[in-house]
Motif scaffolding. Structure first.
Motif, PDB file in Angstrom:
ATOM      1  N   THR A 117       0.895  -1.168   0.095  1.00 34.07           N
ATOM      2  CA  THR A 117       0.173   0.040   0.188  1.00 34.07           C
ATOM      3  C   THR A 117       0.931   0.682   0.063  1.00 34.07           C
ATOM      4  OG1 THR A 117      -1.930  -1.373   1.426  1.00 34.07           O
ATOM      5  CG2 THR A 117      -1.099   0.900   1.324  1.00 34.07           C
ATOM      6  N   ILE A 118       0.892   1.932  -1.058  1.00 32.16           N
ATOM      7  CA  ILE A 118       1.304   3.778  -0.623  1.00 32.16           C
ATOM      8  C   ILE A 118       0.312   4.711  -0.503  1.00 32.16           C
ATOM      9  CG2 ILE A 118       2.965   4.936  -2.394  1.00 32.16           C
ATOM     10  CD1 ILE A 118       4.273   2.990  -1.894  1.00 32.16           C
ATOM     11  N   THR A 119       1.321   5.418  -0.563  1.00 32.82           N
ATOM     12  CA  THR A 119       0.362   6.969   0.167  1.00 32.82           C
ATOM     13  C   THR A 119       1.351   7.931  -0.717  1.00 32.82           C
ATOM     14  OG1 THR A 119      -1.304   8.251   0.889  1.00 32.82           O
ATOM     15  CG2 THR A 119       0.427   7.414   2.567  1.00 32.82           C
ATOM     16  N   ASN A 120       0.598   9.204  -0.545  1.00 31.54           N
ATOM     17  CA  ASN A 120       1.272  10.234  -0.932  1.00 31.54           C
ATOM     18  C   ASN A 120       1.451  11.094   0.921  1.00 31.54           C
ATOM     19  OD1 ASN A 120       3.048  12.759  -1.945  1.00 31.54           O
ATOM     20  ND2 ASN A 120       0.943  13.523  -1.399  1.00 31.54           N
ATOM     21  N   GLY A 155       4.904   2.106   2.111  1.00 35.71           N
ATOM     22  CA  GLY A 155       5.698   2.863   1.769  1.00 35.71           C
ATOM     23  C   GLY A 155       4.757   4.460   1.346  1.00 35.71           C
ATOM     24  N   VAL A 156       5.772   6.191   1.008  1.00 30.98           N
ATOM     25  CA  VAL A 156       5.222   6.911   0.800  1.00 30.98           C
ATOM     26  C   VAL A 156       6.206   7.763  -0.053  1.00 30.98           C
ATOM     27  CG1 VAL A 156       4.373   6.704   3.152  1.00 30.98           C
ATOM     28  CG2 VAL A 156       6.246   7.679   3.159  1.00 30.98           C
ATOM     29  N   ASN A 157       5.347   8.713  -1.072  1.00 32.69           N
ATOM     30  CA  ASN A 157       5.942   9.154  -1.446  1.00 32.69           C
ATOM     31  C   ASN A 157       6.661  10.651  -0.920  1.00 32.69           C
ATOM     32  OD1 ASN A 157       7.037  10.488  -3.983  1.00 32.69           O
ATOM     33  ND2 ASN A 157       5.162  11.893  -3.338  1.00 32.69           N
ATOM     34  N   LEU A 158       7.592  10.913  -0.924  1.00 33.35           N
ATOM     35  CA  LEU A 158       7.874  12.508   0.442  1.00 33.35           C
ATOM     36  C   LEU A 158       8.480  13.341  -1.329  1.00 33.35           C
ATOM     37  CD1 LEU A 158      11.055  10.164   2.048  1.00 33.35           C
ATOM     38  CD2 LEU A 158       8.888  10.826   2.961  1.00 33.35           C
ATOM     39  N   SER A 159       8.107  13.441  -2.712  1.00 37.39           N
ATOM     40  CA  SER A 159       8.068  14.242  -3.189  1.00 37.39           C
ATOM     41  C   SER A 159       6.973  14.660  -3.504  1.00 37.39           C
ATOM     42  CB  SER A 159       8.720  13.516  -4.814  1.00 37.39           C
ATOM     43  OG  SER A 159      10.499  13.606  -4.331  1.00 37.39           O
ATOM     44  N   ASN A 160       6.687  16.552  -2.608  1.00 32.63           N
ATOM     45  CA  ASN A 160       5.369  17.057  -2.509  1.00 32.63           C
ATOM     46  C   ASN A 160       5.967  18.558  -1.838  1.00 32.63           C
ATOM     47  OD1 ASN A 160       5.082  16.717   0.253  1.00 32.63           O
ATOM     48  ND2 ASN A 160       4.789  14.731   0.349  1.00 32.63           N
ATOM     49  N   ILE A 183       8.667   2.039   7.954  1.00 31.16           N
ATOM     50  CA  ILE A 183       7.798   2.768   6.992  1.00 31.16           C
ATOM     51  C   ILE A 183       8.881   2.822   5.625  1.00 31.16           C
ATOM     52  CG2 ILE A 183       7.016   4.313   5.351  1.00 31.16           C
ATOM     53  CD1 ILE A 183       4.841   2.465   8.086  1.00 31.16           C
ATOM     54  N   ASN A 184       8.781   2.308   4.699  1.00 33.00           N
ATOM     55  CA  ASN A 184       9.533   2.362   3.236  1.00 33.00           C
ATOM     56  C   ASN A 184       8.920   3.762   2.620  1.00 33.00           C
ATOM     57  OD1 ASN A 184      10.876  -0.012   3.103  1.00 33.00           O
ATOM     58  ND2 ASN A 184       8.845  -0.552   3.309  1.00 33.00           N
ATOM     59  N   PHE A 185      10.460   4.123   2.045  1.00 29.76           N
ATOM     60  CA  PHE A 185       9.654   5.501   1.731  1.00 29.76           C
ATOM     61  C   PHE A 185      10.922   6.187   0.330  1.00 29.76           C
ATOM     62  CE2 PHE A 185      12.904   6.045   4.772  1.00 29.76           C
ATOM     63  CZ  PHE A 185      14.386   6.835   4.513  1.00 29.76           C
ATOM     64  N   PHE A 186       9.848   6.653  -0.801  1.00 26.17           N
ATOM     65  CA  PHE A 186      11.026   7.554  -1.946  1.00 26.17           C
ATOM     66  C   PHE A 186      10.376   8.734  -2.877  1.00 26.17           C
ATOM     67  CE2 PHE A 186       6.620   5.713  -2.789  1.00 26.17           C
ATOM     68  CZ  PHE A 186       6.414   6.548  -3.825  1.00 26.17           C
ATOM     69  N   GLY A 187      10.974   8.991  -3.345  1.00 28.95           N
ATOM     70  CA  GLY A 187      11.055  10.367  -3.974  1.00 28.95           C
ATOM     71  C   GLY A 187      12.275  10.594  -2.813  1.00 28.95           C
ATOM     72  N   GLN A 188      11.979  12.546  -3.171  1.00 30.21           N
ATOM     73  CA  GLN A 188      13.516  13.679  -2.385  1.00 30.21           C
ATOM     74  C   GLN A 188      14.770  12.779  -3.010  1.00 30.21           C
ATOM     75  OE1 GLN A 188      11.080  16.315  -3.046  1.00 30.21           O
ATOM     76  NE2 GLN A 188      13.133  16.730  -1.591  1.00 30.21           N
ATOM     77  N   GLY A 189      14.978  12.064  -4.401  1.00 33.12           N
ATOM     78  CA  GLY A 189      16.626  11.661  -4.161  1.00 33.12           C
ATOM     79  C   GLY A 189      16.156  10.195  -3.742  1.00 33.12           C
ATOM     80  N   ASN A 190      15.522   9.360  -3.097  1.00 38.87           N
ATOM     81  CA  ASN A 190      15.524   8.601  -3.021  1.00 38.87           C
ATOM     82  C   ASN A 190      14.369   6.932  -3.743  1.00 38.87           C
ATOM     83  OD1 ASN A 190      16.683   8.672   0.196  1.00 38.87           O
ATOM     84  ND2 ASN A 190      15.148  10.030  -0.131  1.00 38.87           N
ATOM     85  N   ASN A 236       5.261   8.175  -9.205  1.00 34.90           N
ATOM     86  CA  ASN A 236       4.689   8.884  -8.593  1.00 34.90           C
ATOM     87  C   ASN A 236       4.488  10.450  -8.808  1.00 34.90           C
ATOM     88  OD1 ASN A 236       3.102   7.917  -5.371  1.00 34.90           O
ATOM     89  ND2 ASN A 236       3.645   6.558  -6.559  1.00 34.90           N
ATOM     90  N   PHE A 237       4.124  11.127  -9.332  1.00 34.88           N
ATOM     91  CA  PHE A 237       4.105  12.575  -9.553  1.00 34.88           C
ATOM     92  C   PHE A 237       3.332  13.778  -9.230  1.00 34.88           C
ATOM     93  CE2 PHE A 237       5.817  11.314 -13.518  1.00 34.88           C
ATOM     94  CZ  PHE A 237       6.849  11.776 -14.192  1.00 34.88           C
ATOM     95  N   HIS A 238       3.897  14.520  -8.516  1.00 39.34           N
ATOM     96  CA  HIS A 238       3.389  15.773  -7.270  1.00 39.34           C
ATOM     97  C   HIS A 238       2.695  16.461  -8.533  1.00 39.34           C
ATOM     98  CE1 HIS A 238       1.105  16.790  -3.696  1.00 39.34           C
ATOM     99  NE2 HIS A 238       1.989  18.350  -3.565  1.00 39.34           N
ATOM    100  N   TRP A 239       1.755  16.695  -9.286  1.00 39.36           N
ATOM    101  CA  TRP A 239       2.135  18.134  -9.596  1.00 39.36           C
ATOM    102  C   TRP A 239       0.785  18.039  -9.870  1.00 39.36           C
ATOM    103  CZ3 TRP A 239       2.801  14.162 -14.055  1.00 39.36           C
ATOM    104  CH2 TRP A 239       1.396  13.214 -14.757  1.00 39.36           C
ATOM    105  N   GLY A 240      -0.101  19.316 -11.332  1.00 40.52           N
ATOM    106  CA  GLY A 240      -0.703  20.078 -11.616  1.00 40.52           C
ATOM    107  C   GLY A 240      -1.608  21.063 -10.948  1.00 40.52           C
ATOM    108  N   ILE A 241      -2.651  21.493 -10.281  1.00 41.08           N
ATOM    109  CA  ILE A 241      -3.368  22.945 -10.419  1.00 41.08           C
ATOM    110  C   ILE A 241      -4.362  22.225  -9.517  1.00 41.08           C
ATOM    111  CG2 ILE A 241      -4.058  24.862 -10.726  1.00 41.08           C
ATOM    112  CD1 ILE A 241      -2.717  24.454 -13.437  1.00 41.08           C
ATOM    113  N   GLU A 242      -4.171  23.052  -8.029  1.00 44.80           N
ATOM    114  CA  GLU A 242      -5.046  22.797  -6.611  1.00 44.80           C
ATOM    115  C   GLU A 242      -6.084  23.202  -7.953  1.00 44.80           C
ATOM    116  OE1 GLU A 242      -4.064  24.856  -2.969  1.00 44.80           O
ATOM    117  OE2 GLU A 242      -2.404  23.828  -2.979  1.00 44.80           O
ATOM    118  N   SER A 243      -7.517  22.137  -7.086  1.00 43.12           N
ATOM    119  CA  SER A 243      -9.034  22.349  -7.440  1.00 43.12           C
ATOM    120  C   SER A 243      -9.469  22.075  -9.091  1.00 43.12           C
ATOM    121  CB  SER A 243      -9.778  23.916  -6.951  1.00 43.12           C
ATOM    122  OG  SER A 243      -9.565  23.664  -5.551  1.00 43.12           O
TER     123      SER A 243
END
Length: 379
Positions: A117-120, A155-160, A183-190, A236-243
């Motif tokens: 299971t993955i979450t941001n 696991g969790v994404n850290l790039s945000n 808890i495993n993690f990825f993003g921000q160079g990981n 995992n991409f943290h992107w786009g425009i809010e709303s």
């Protein structure tokens, strides 16, 4: 009268010889016959053994494995100290006996049944008071990280855009808290590589607010490393425009670029609302999963979210098919406020969110539901 020869002994001897020859013949005949039977039995046994071995080898060769992965949106397990405390995430936790299993209790049955299971993770776990200069700064005590493991999140994404809300100290404290709770993690160079049932999965995370040649080169190189290591590459991409309910051109361009260069799945978040799903070159792009366990707003108008699941089927370490589905949820177990307890929807509300996802997904080419839609992979 002359002497007469007594013939009786010769008759007895002759009969004895016949009996002896008969006995010898009987012994030889049945010995040979039994030897043939033994040989036949041995040959049958050997044949059965060879057949069993071949069947076993074939069964081993034809063994399939399945891997199920779940993805959810923004988990902001924290609070901005400038917000009122009443009805905040820590306030609601206190009203639930400070039981950290509270947050994910309603989705736990789903997460426990998958392989990953993955979450941001869009918060920090720190007691630091040195904030970054920005509108919103989220944090929680490091002990709150246990909520993830209690929720069966691996696991969790850290790039945000909130992982450095409390600067470098807050980031380092967060990493420490995650490690403490396994808890495993990825993003921000990981990069996180996990082997499941003999299959390697590699997870990458990026903050993708700009599309530059340098950024694309980085994505391409990271995917290449995973592929050279025999991994399925999930981004995992943290992107786009809010709303915004529809992805902007940059999101689509980056997603297509990543898949063109070997990515197997794209998961997006940041807009705080759900965006559509696209099938591109037989791969999938979830542009935004929306919020999930979201401590950033007491009562957002749009509480819709969904859990995206993908089930891969492998043979000889190669993906031969996969199924995808969406499980409609609300970020709250009640509709009048955010109680920070994401909950699967039922009945009319479930149907409404599925209809919404399909409306937002014109490039999916099939009807998205909470049942798996299976696709064969052309290797």
């Amino acid at each position: 009268m002359g002497n007469k020869t007594n013939k009786k002994p010769f008759i007895f001897i002759f009969i004895g010889l016949l009996i002896m020859l008969g006995t010898v013949y009987y012994v030889i005949y049945y010995s040979v016959n039994n030897m043939k039977k033994a040989d036949n039995h041995k040959n049958v046994s050997a044949t059965k053994e060879v057949t069993a071995k071949v069947s076993k080898e074939k069964a081993k060769k034809d063994t399939y494995s399945q891997v199920l992965i779940s993805f959810s949106g923004d988990s902001t397990i924290g609070h901005d100290s400038n917000f009122n405390f009443a009805n905040s995430l820590p306030d609601v936790l206190g009203k639930n006996n400070n039981d950290l299993s509270y947050f994910y209790k309603n989705v736990l049955p789903i997460f426990k049944k998958d392989d990953i299971t993955i979450t941001n993770l869009e918060t920090t776990f720190t007691n630091s008071k040195e904030k970054a200069k920005k509108d919103f700064n989220f944090k929680a005590d490091p002990s709150y990280a246990e909520a993830l493991s209690l929720g069966s999140i691996e696991g969790v994404n850290l790039s945000n855009n909130h992982i450095y809300d409390y600067k470098k100290k807050g980031f380092e404290d967060t990493i420490k808290a995650l490690k403490h709770n396994n808890i495993n993690f990825f993003g921000q160079g990981n990069i996180w590589v996990k082997q499941i049932k003999g299959i390697k999965f590699g997870f990458l995370g990026y903050l993708a607010f700009n599309d530059t040649s340098e950024f694309r080169a980085k994505i391409k190189e990271d995917i290449k490393k995973l592929k050279n290591d025999g991994c399925m590459a999930i981004i995992n991409f943290h992107w786009g425009i809010e709303s915004n309910y529809y992805p902007i051109e940059m999101q689509t361009n980056l997603a297509h670029f990543a898949i063109d260069n070997g990515a197997d799945l794209i998961i997006g978040h940041h807009p705080h609302v759900i965006q559509g799903i696209e099938k591109y070159k037989n791969k999938f792009i979830c542009y935004s999963l929306g919020n999930f366990c979201f401590g950033g707003n007491f009562n957002p108008k749009d509480k819709d979210t969904f859990i995206f699941q993908i089930k891969y089927k492998f043979k000889d370490n190669k993906a031969i098919s996969y199924g995808v589905k969406a499980i409609p949820c609300s970020i709250s177990s009640v509709d009048y406020i955010n109680d920070y307890c994401p909950t699967p929807l039922k009945g009319d509300n479930k149907a409404r969110v599925l209809k919404k996802i399909n409306k937002l997904s014109p490039n999916c080419n099939f009807k998205i539901s909470d049942e798996f839609y299976n696709i064969d992979v052309k290797n």
